[in-house]
Design a protein around this motif. Structure first.
Motif, PDB file in Angstrom:
ATOM      1  N   ARG A  14       0.824  -1.225   0.000  1.00 17.79           N
ATOM      2  CA  ARG A  14       0.000   0.000   0.000  1.00 17.79           C
ATOM      3  C   ARG A  14       0.854   1.270   0.000  1.00 17.79           C
ATOM      4  NH1 ARG A  14      -5.006  -1.067   2.024  1.00 17.79           N
ATOM      5  NH2 ARG A  14      -5.596   0.825   0.902  1.00 17.79           N
ATOM      6  N   LEU A  15       2.117   1.127  -0.314  1.00 17.98           N
ATOM      7  CA  LEU A  15       3.061   2.232  -0.147  1.00 17.98           C
ATOM      8  C   LEU A  15       2.756   3.431  -1.038  1.00 17.98           C
ATOM      9  CD1 LEU A  15       5.392   2.896   1.649  1.00 17.98           C
ATOM     10  CD2 LEU A  15       6.961   1.896  -0.020  1.00 17.98           C
ATOM     11  N   GLU A  16       2.288   3.211  -2.253  1.00 17.49           N
ATOM     12  CA  GLU A  16       2.008   4.326  -3.151  1.00 17.49           C
ATOM     13  C   GLU A  16       0.912   5.225  -2.592  1.00 17.49           C
ATOM     14  OE1 GLU A  16       0.811   5.263  -7.817  1.00 17.49           O
ATOM     15  OE2 GLU A  16       1.038   3.190  -7.141  1.00 17.49           O
ATOM     16  N   LEU A  17      -0.155   4.611  -2.077  1.00 14.26           N
ATOM     17  CA  LEU A  17      -1.247   5.375  -1.468  1.00 14.26           C
ATOM     18  C   LEU A  17      -0.727   6.195  -0.286  1.00 14.26           C
ATOM     19  CD1 LEU A  17      -4.351   5.931  -1.212  1.00 14.26           C
ATOM     20  CD2 LEU A  17      -4.400   4.006   0.397  1.00 14.26           C
ATOM     21  N   ILE A  18       0.140   5.589   0.517  1.00 13.62           N
ATOM     22  CA  ILE A  18       0.689   6.268   1.691  1.00 13.62           C
ATOM     23  C   ILE A  18       1.582   7.427   1.275  1.00 13.62           C
ATOM     24  CG2 ILE A  18       2.189   5.979   3.710  1.00 13.62           C
ATOM     25  CD1 ILE A  18       1.210   3.023   3.789  1.00 13.62           C
ATOM     26  N   ARG A  19       2.441   7.203   0.308  1.00 13.36           N
ATOM     27  CA  ARG A  19       3.389   8.240  -0.114  1.00 13.36           C
ATOM     28  C   ARG A  19       2.703   9.442  -0.762  1.00 13.36           C
ATOM     29  NH1 ARG A  19       8.232   4.356  -2.534  1.00 13.36           N
ATOM     30  NH2 ARG A  19       9.582   4.473  -0.679  1.00 13.36           N
ATOM     31  N   ASN A  20       1.548   9.246  -1.351  1.00 14.40           N
ATOM     32  CA  ASN A  20       0.847  10.334  -2.035  1.00 14.40           C
ATOM     33  C   ASN A  20      -0.011  11.184  -1.101  1.00 14.40           C
ATOM     34  OD1 ASN A  20       1.909   9.857  -4.589  1.00 14.40           O
ATOM     35  ND2 ASN A  20       0.333   8.328  -5.073  1.00 14.40           N
ATOM     36  N   ALA A  21      -0.110  10.790   0.149  1.00 15.09           N
ATOM     37  CA  ALA A  21      -0.870  11.583   1.119  1.00 15.09           C
ATOM     38  C   ALA A  21      -0.095  12.841   1.488  1.00 15.09           C
ATOM     39  CB  ALA A  21      -1.150  10.755   2.367  1.00 15.09           C
ATOM     40  N   ARG A  22      -0.818  13.864   1.958  1.00 14.85           N
ATOM     41  CA  ARG A  22      -0.144  15.074   2.444  1.00 14.85           C
ATOM     42  C   ARG A  22       0.336  14.895   3.877  1.00 14.85           C
ATOM     43  NH1 ARG A  22      -3.818  20.116   0.249  1.00 14.85           N
ATOM     44  NH2 ARG A  22      -3.071  20.081  -1.906  1.00 14.85           N
ATOM     45  N   VAL A  23      -0.407  14.124   4.643  1.00 16.45           N
ATOM     46  CA  VAL A  23      -0.057  13.850   6.035  1.00 16.45           C
ATOM     47  C   VAL A  23      -0.370  12.388   6.323  1.00 16.45           C
ATOM     48  CG1 VAL A  23      -0.240  14.669   8.420  1.00 16.45           C
ATOM     49  CG2 VAL A  23      -0.968  16.152   6.555  1.00 16.45           C
ATOM     50  N   ILE A  24       0.463  11.756   7.157  1.00 14.50           N
ATOM     51  CA  ILE A  24       0.279  10.340   7.476  1.00 14.50           C
ATOM     52  C   ILE A  24       0.150  10.183   8.990  1.00 14.50           C
ATOM     53  CG2 ILE A  24       1.290   8.030   7.311  1.00 14.50           C
ATOM     54  CD1 ILE A  24       3.036   9.454   4.957  1.00 14.50           C
ATOM     55  N   ILE A  25      -0.931   9.567   9.416  1.00 13.22           N
ATOM     56  CA  ILE A  25      -1.117   9.231  10.834  1.00 13.22           C
ATOM     57  C   ILE A  25      -0.843   7.742  10.985  1.00 13.22           C
ATOM     58  CG2 ILE A  25      -2.772   9.074  12.731  1.00 13.22           C
ATOM     59  CD1 ILE A  25      -4.261  11.451  11.500  1.00 13.22           C
ATOM     60  N   VAL A  26       0.084   7.396  11.861  1.00 14.92           N
ATOM     61  CA  VAL A  26       0.442   5.991  12.084  1.00 14.92           C
ATOM     62  C   VAL A  26       0.025   5.590  13.494  1.00 14.92           C
ATOM     63  CG1 VAL A  26       2.285   4.284  12.161  1.00 14.92           C
ATOM     64  CG2 VAL A  26       2.383   6.138  10.478  1.00 14.92           C
ATOM     65  N   VAL A  27      -0.859   4.615  13.581  1.00 14.80           N
ATOM     66  CA  VAL A  27      -1.413   4.159  14.849  1.00 14.80           C
ATOM     67  C   VAL A  27      -0.862   2.773  15.156  1.00 14.80           C
ATOM     68  CG1 VAL A  27      -3.544   3.712  16.135  1.00 14.80           C
ATOM     69  CG2 VAL A  27      -3.510   5.459  14.337  1.00 14.80           C
ATOM     70  N   ALA A  28      -0.173   2.626  16.292  1.00 11.98           N
ATOM     71  CA  ALA A  28       0.451   1.334  16.596  1.00 11.98           C
ATOM     72  C   ALA A  28       0.618   1.139  18.096  1.00 11.98           C
ATOM     73  CB  ALA A  28       1.819   1.228  15.907  1.00 11.98           C
ATOM     74  N   GLY A  29       0.382  -0.103  18.528  1.00 11.21           N
ATOM     75  CA  GLY A  29       0.639  -0.483  19.913  1.00 11.21           C
ATOM     76  C   GLY A  29       1.880  -1.360  19.972  1.00 11.21           C
ATOM     77  N   MET A  30       1.862  -2.356  20.880  1.00 14.26           N
ATOM     78  CA  MET A  30       3.011  -3.241  21.055  1.00 14.26           C
ATOM     79  C   MET A  30       4.295  -2.414  21.224  1.00 14.26           C
ATOM     80  SD  MET A  30       1.814  -6.335  21.077  1.00 14.26           S
ATOM     81  CE  MET A  30       0.478  -7.362  20.489  1.00 14.26           C
ATOM     82  N   GLU A  31       5.270  -2.603  20.320  1.00 20.27           N
ATOM     83  CA  GLU A  31       6.527  -1.847  20.425  1.00 20.27           C
ATOM     84  C   GLU A  31       6.487  -0.540  19.650  1.00 20.27           C
ATOM     85  OE1 GLU A  31       7.328  -4.204  16.664  1.00 20.27           O
ATOM     86  OE2 GLU A  31       5.875  -4.021  18.275  1.00 20.27           O
ATOM     87  N   GLY A  32       5.401  -0.275  18.904  1.00 23.44           N
ATOM     88  CA  GLY A  32       5.230   1.004  18.218  1.00 23.44           C
ATOM     89  C   GLY A  32       6.220   1.267  17.107  1.00 23.44           C
ATOM     90  N   ALA A  33       6.773   0.216  16.500  1.00 18.34           N
ATOM     91  CA  ALA A  33       7.841   0.388  15.514  1.00 18.34           C
ATOM     92  C   ALA A  33       7.358   0.932  14.181  1.00 18.34           C
ATOM     93  CB  ALA A  33       8.548  -0.952  15.281  1.00 18.34           C
ATOM     94  N   LEU A  34       6.067   0.795  13.886  1.00 15.90           N
ATOM     95  CA  LEU A  34       5.566   1.146  12.563  1.00 15.90           C
ATOM     96  C   LEU A  34       5.788   2.622  12.217  1.00 15.90           C
ATOM     97  CD1 LEU A  34       4.144   0.068  10.037  1.00 15.90           C
ATOM     98  CD2 LEU A  34       1.957   0.663  11.108  1.00 15.90           C
ATOM     99  N   ALA A  35       5.710   3.507  13.196  1.00 12.36           N
ATOM    100  CA  ALA A  35       5.900   4.939  12.923  1.00 12.36           C
ATOM    101  C   ALA A  35       7.291   5.207  12.359  1.00 12.36           C
ATOM    102  CB  ALA A  35       5.660   5.761  14.186  1.00 12.36           C
ATOM    103  N   SER A  36       8.313   4.574  12.927  1.00 17.86           N
ATOM    104  CA  SER A  36       9.682   4.747  12.434  1.00 17.86           C
ATOM    105  C   SER A  36       9.844   4.172  11.035  1.00 17.86           C
ATOM    106  CB  SER A  36      10.675   4.062  13.376  1.00 17.86           C
ATOM    107  OG  SER A  36      10.786   4.759  14.589  1.00 17.86           O
ATOM    108  N   VAL A  37       9.239   3.017  10.794  1.00 17.86           N
ATOM    109  CA  VAL A  37       9.336   2.387   9.477  1.00 17.86           C
ATOM    110  C   VAL A  37       8.721   3.290   8.413  1.00 17.86           C
ATOM    111  CG1 VAL A  37       8.569   0.434   8.063  1.00 17.86           C
ATOM    112  CG2 VAL A  37       9.393   0.044  10.392  1.00 17.86           C
TER     113      VAL A  37
END
Length: 245
Positions: free
Chosen positions: A162-185
């Motif tokens: 889904r990377l193309e959809l994500i990259r074309n956004a003006r702003v990205i909100i990343v919601v994550a629990g556990m170790e929360g690594a997704l925001a850094s990725v």
């Protein structure tokens, strides 16, 4: 007397502050005894008054919502229970409820959605209540929103799909629990602002979201900012302001 004239008289010492305020018919305040509605918030900040329902009674939430509706203010209530929704719906028949996000919404002031969009990326299905709060809030604020759910780092190929959809956004909100690594990725893959939302989802050492919060705060990816644990609402407000710049 215009507000400018009142201000000049106050600055020149011709009028006391009390007298100046008495000449202003609407100071942006709606007194209810148990609550004081900020009716001028949208003009002042670009974000409207919103009802945070947790800790309030069903009657209080329904009365505040009704008063806002009568004042011509669109209604958004967060962390609302089904009982609160039923009470609000009796007073505002067109109100809508998202049970997953726990939001009550009634919009009477239609506005076109922004051309650019916000994408809400959730690591897991368990993070969806917080993600949905962000989605509902962002849409309420007049933004086009796209969803990318269940793409956590345990199966990172799902994110790349889904990377193309994500990259074309003006702003990205990343919601994550556990170790929360997704925001850094995500932050290392895009050239747009990333707002991390740590959630309280996780096992014991997650400390109700504290580990995810600290992981996001310590992100080595540039351009990642972080809101409080489970604060999908706050992330959406920040994203909306950025998207409308």
């Amino acid at each position: 007397m215009s507000p400018k004239e009142i201000l000049e008289k106050y600055k020149n010492g011709e009028m006391t502050l009390t007298e100046a305020l008495e000449h202003i018919p609407d100071r942006g305040i709606e007194e209810m005894g148990f609550a004081t509605i900020d009716t001028d918030r949208h003009k002042r900040t670009g974000l409207p008054e919103v009802i945070y329902s947790s800790g309030k009674t069903v009657e209080q939430v329904s009365q505040i919502a009704e008063r806002m509706h009568l004042k011509g203010i669109d209604v958004l209530a967060t962390r609302a229970t089904p009982e609160m929704f039923e009470a609000v719906k009796e007073r505002i028949p067109g109100a809508q409820y998202n049970a997953l996000a726990k939001t009550i919404i009634y919009k009477q002031n239609t506005q076109p959605s922004t051309e650019g969009y916000i994408v809400v990326v959730a690591a897991g299905t368990s993070d969806m209540p917080v993600a949905e709060e962000a989605v509902e809030t962002a849409q309420f604020l007049g933004n086009r929103v796209e969803k990318v759910y269940d793409v956590g780092v345990a199966g990172i190929h799902r994110l790349f799909h889904r990377l193309e959809l994500i990259r074309n956004a003006r702003v990205i909100i990343v919601v994550a629990g556990m170790e929360g690594a997704l925001a850094s990725v995500v932050g290392g893959l895009v050239d747009k602002p990333v707002i991390g939302v740590p959630t309280s989802i996780g096992y014991g050492a997650n400390f109700q979201g504290l580990s995810a919060l600290l992981s996001m705060l310590n992100s080595c990816a540039s351009g990642v900012s972080v809101v409080n644990i489970d604060n999908g609402f706050g992330a959406a407000c920040q994203a909306s302001l950025i998207n409308k710049l």
